[in-house]
Scaffold this motif. Structure first.
Motif, short mmCIF file in Angstrom:
data_model
loop_
_atom_site.label_atom_id
_atom_site.label_comp_id
_atom_site.label_asym_id
_atom_site.label_seq_id
_atom_site.Cartn_x
_atom_site.Cartn_y
_atom_site.Cartn_z
N ASN A 397 5.22 -20.37 18.78
CA ASN A 397 5.29 -20.05 17.36
C ASN A 397 4.59 -18.72 17.06
O ASN A 397 5.11 -17.89 16.31
N ASP A 435 -0.34 -8.58 17.83
CA ASP A 435 0.88 -7.77 17.92
C ASP A 435 0.61 -6.40 17.34
O ASP A 435 -0.46 -6.13 16.80
N GLY A 439 1.21 -6.22 10.33
CA GLY A 439 0.08 -7.05 9.89
C GLY A 439 0.41 -7.74 8.57
O GLY A 439 1.58 -7.91 8.23
N PHE A 440 -0.67 -8.09 7.85
CA PHE A 440 -0.46 -8.89 6.62
C PHE A 440 -0.77 -8.09 5.37
O PHE A 440 -1.64 -7.24 5.37
N ILE A 448 -1.31 -17.76 4.38
CA ILE A 448 -0.34 -17.93 5.47
C ILE A 448 -0.41 -19.28 6.19
O ILE A 448 0.55 -19.69 6.80
N THR A 455 7.45 -15.48 4.06
CA THR A 455 7.95 -14.25 3.44
C THR A 455 9.33 -13.92 4.01
O THR A 455 9.89 -12.88 3.73
N LYS A 456 9.81 -14.88 4.85
CA LYS A 456 11.10 -14.59 5.51
C LYS A 456 12.24 -15.26 4.75
O LYS A 456 12.07 -16.40 4.27
N GLY A 459 12.95 -18.35 6.47
CA GLY A 459 11.76 -19.05 7.00
C GLY A 459 11.53 -20.38 6.29
O GLY A 459 12.02 -20.61 5.18
N ILE A 460 10.79 -21.27 6.98
CA ILE A 460 10.45 -22.57 6.38
C ILE A 460 8.98 -22.57 5.98
O ILE A 460 8.57 -23.28 5.06
N GLY A 461 8.18 -21.77 6.65
CA GLY A 461 6.76 -21.68 6.27
C GLY A 461 5.94 -22.84 6.79
O GLY A 461 4.89 -23.15 6.23
N GLY A 463 5.42 -23.17 10.35
CA GLY A 463 4.96 -22.85 11.71
C GLY A 463 3.45 -22.79 11.82
O GLY A 463 2.85 -23.47 12.66
N LEU A 464 2.80 -22.00 10.98
CA LEU A 464 1.35 -21.83 11.11
C LEU A 464 0.60 -23.09 10.65
O LEU A 464 -0.44 -23.43 11.22
N ALA A 465 1.14 -23.76 9.64
CA ALA A 465 0.49 -24.99 9.17
C ALA A 465 0.49 -26.03 10.28
O ALA A 465 -0.53 -26.67 10.56
N ALA A 488 -1.11 -8.11 13.51
CA ALA A 488 -1.77 -9.38 13.21
C ALA A 488 -2.49 -9.87 14.46
O ALA A 488 -2.00 -9.68 15.58
N PHE A 490 -4.29 -13.34 15.94
CA PHE A 490 -4.63 -14.77 15.79
C PHE A 490 -5.56 -15.18 16.93
O PHE A 490 -5.40 -14.71 18.06
P1 ADP Z 1 7.72 -18.91 8.85
O1 ADP Z 1 7.70 -18.21 10.16
O2 ADP Z 1 8.75 -19.97 8.71
O3 ADP Z 1 7.69 -17.99 7.67
P2 ADP Z 1 4.93 -19.46 9.47
O4 ADP Z 1 4.02 -20.51 8.92
O5 ADP Z 1 5.03 -19.39 10.93
O6 ADP Z 1 6.34 -19.72 8.78
O7 ADP Z 1 4.46 -18.08 8.90
C1 ADP Z 1 4.13 -17.93 7.55
C2 ADP Z 1 4.13 -16.47 7.13
O8 ADP Z 1 3.04 -15.77 7.75
C3 ADP Z 1 5.35 -15.69 7.56
O9 ADP Z 1 6.44 -15.85 6.66
C4 ADP Z 1 4.83 -14.26 7.55
O10 ADP Z 1 4.82 -13.72 6.25
C5 ADP Z 1 3.38 -14.43 7.95
N1 ADP Z 1 3.17 -14.12 9.39
C6 ADP Z 1 3.01 -14.99 10.40
N2 ADP Z 1 2.80 -14.34 11.57
C7 ADP Z 1 2.83 -13.02 11.29
C8 ADP Z 1 2.67 -11.81 12.07
N3 ADP Z 1 2.44 -11.87 13.38
N4 ADP Z 1 2.75 -10.62 11.43
C9 ADP Z 1 2.96 -10.56 10.11
N5 ADP Z 1 3.12 -11.65 9.32
C10 ADP Z 1 3.05 -12.86 9.90
#
Ligand code: ADP
Length: 499
Positions: A397, A435, A439-440, A448, A455-456, A459-461, A463-465, A488, A490
């Motif tokens: 992810n 990467d 960035g953010f 996030i 922001t995609k 996207g479902i939002g 992944g990170l949760a 970014a 992590f």
């Molecule tokens: P999704 O990928 O479905 O949007 P995630 O929970 O994985 O859901 O990510 C949430 C948001 O975090 C993304 O839509 C993006 O805006 C931001 N994000 C995550 N990883 C990165 C990254 N490496 N660089 C920039 N933005 C990121």
């Protein structure tokens, strides 16, 4: 003494005195009574003259009075008012009065008189004042607390009640009401429970405490109010004889309670909906990728079959791809459900380096996009204890997000670092994924890790949760370095396998 004073007669002073005075002869007979004494006792002077002082004393104290009178007459001397020099006297209406008394001998031509000066006893006045203050305090407290008072006399079957209660019951004047009338205003649905509470309190084996909540319907306006009643049954020779207590109007409290309950129910249902939505989203997140891959493989097969140009091995590879992706989807779902159901986490000792390579492989094979891995993996890093598939999922992810963020870059560098970190006294394994993307946005950085934050466009939002939840379930932490540049960065940690 000046001459004007010398001219004053005894009777002028006697008449003018603010204290009550009686002049009696040596036989205890009243000679004269001043106006203050007449007012206090309720007699006219004429009615009292010639009567013995003893007749004014409450009968049960007369003997005692005679004794003191004899004592005084034998050795006449002034006796000032003081505690202990008190007498209970009867006024004209027969009402007892506690009086402070002073006695002074007065001699006129060999005849002894006694001047008795008296006042309503200070002690009684003090007690009355204290009682008045305490009653006033009680009244104010009762008013402030909105309390009503009742006294239910079982034998006479009547209820004494105060103004506050009468107001609630919609009755105006009477201080008492028959018990039947009292109960008639109580909501029929609440009568039985209230009656049971009374019967319980009437049981001599109980401590007599009575507590009940019930509704009353005001007969004047039909309004319903909630009453909270609290009282105690008093017993006489083992038999309950009255129930005394207070009532309070708790209608507003009840309304708030009901509102809170409704809000709680609503929150619970929203929460359930959210959990359902999150579960569905998490499943969608897990299935998205393999389904996309299966669809792509199937299109290849269809195309090949349609054109008749493809070789057997080409078709076989595409179909194997389908099978593999379908199996991966199944595995992911299985693990996700186990995770959501908080099933026992199966962990094993694992090499972080191996997991990193496996994750990179998945990303290569799934064709997420171009990137140049920069691997700074610490050699001889001790093994960690974790659920391998879950950690792999987290890495995939993070890699996928990074690759997507670097899509438009010429040199998309994906740096992966593993190292040993000491937090406090504890040593943990740390993985850093950085990467070279944009960035953010600092305003969005906080959000996030929130579920559904994306922001995609597709996207479902989640992944990170999900990644954070998985790392925490494995005993580690996942966070983002807010000062990282470029791109970014992590971090996550995992516990080492205990040695
Ligand atoms: P999704 O990928 O479905 O949007 P995630 O929970 O994985 O859901 O990510 C949430 C948001 O975090 C993304 O839509 C993006 O805006 C931001 N994000 C995550 N990883 C990165 C990254 N490496 N660089 C920039 N933005 C990121």
């Amino acid at each position: 003494m000046n001459s004007a004073v010398r001219g004053l007669t005894f009777s002028t002073v006697f008449e003018a005195a603010a204290d009550a005075m009686i002049l009696a002869d040596d036989a205890g007979r009243i000679a004269v009574v001043n106006p203050t004494a007449q007012r206090l006792l309720g007699y006219t002077g004429g009615e009292l003259e010639g009567v013995t002082v003893e007749m004014l004393i409450a009968p049960r104290y007369r003997k005692q009075y005679r004794y003191y009178q004899d004592l005084f007459l034998r050795r006449p001397a002034k006796r000032a008012m003081s505690a202990g020099n008190e007498l209970i006297v009867l006024n004209r209406d027969g009402k007892e009065m506690l009086l402070d008394i002073s006695l002074s001998p007065v001699k006129k031509k060999q005849q002894l008189f006694v001047l008795i000066i008296f006042n309503a006893a200070r002690r009684r006045l003090d007690t009355e004042e204290a009682l008045r203050i305490s009653e006033e305090r009680l009244r104010l407290a009762k008013q402030a607390a909105g309390l009503g008072i009742f006294d239910y006399d079982f034998k006479r079957n009547i209820v004494f009640w105060d103004k506050q209660m009468r107001k609630l019951w919609g009755k105006n004047s009477e201080n008492t009401v028959s018990y039947e009338e009292f109960v008639a205003a109580i909501h029929p649905e609440d009568r039985e429970a209230r009656q049971l509470a009374i019967e319980k309190a009437m049981d001599p084996a109980s401590n007599g405490e009575f507590k009940a909540q019930y509704r009353i319907i005001n007969p004047q306006n039909g309004m319903e109010r909630w009453i909270s009643a609290h009282g105690r049954v008093y017993f006489e020779s083992g038999h309950p004889h009255r129930l005394i207590g207070v009532t309070r109007d708790v209608t507003e409290q009840k309304k708030i309670q009901k509102k809170l309950q409704l809000q709680r129910d609503e929150t619970e249902s929203i929460l359930k909906q959210q959990v359902a939505a999150r579960t569905a989203s998490a499943i969608a997140h897990e299935l998205n990728q393999p389904l996309a891959a299966i669809s792509a493989y199937s299109e290849v097969v269809l195309h090949a079959l349609g054109s008749g140009s493809s070789s057997y091995s080409h078709l076989k590879r595409a179909l194997e791809g389908c099978v593999e992706q379908a199996q991966r989807a199944g595995r992911s779902l299985h693990e996700l459900l186990a995770f959501l159901q908080k099933g026992e986490l199966v962990t094993e000792r694992s090499s972080l380096t191996e997991i990193v390579y496996e994750a990179l492989n998945v990303v290569y094979n799934d064709g997420y996009g171009r990137f140049r891995p920069v691997l700074l993996l610490q050699e001889n890093l001790p093994e960690v204890r974790c659920n391998r598939t879950q950690i792999q999922k987290v890495l995939v992810n993070l890699f996928r997000n990074a690759i997507e963020a670097m899509r438009n870059l010429d040199s998309p560098d994906l740096t992966i670092i593993t190292r040993l970190e000491t937090t406090g006294e504890v040593e943990v394994a740390e993985v850093i994924v950085q990467d070279s993307g944009p960035g953010f946005d600092p305003n969005l950085m906080k959000r996030i890790f929130e579920p559904f934050f994306t922001t995609k466009p597709t996207g479902i939002g989640m992944g990170l949760a999900i990644s954070r939840a998985l790392i925490e379930a494995n005993g580690g932490r996942l966070w983002i370095d807010t000062n990282a540049k470029p791109g970014a960065k992590f971090h996550f940690t995992l516990p080492f396998e205990p040695s």
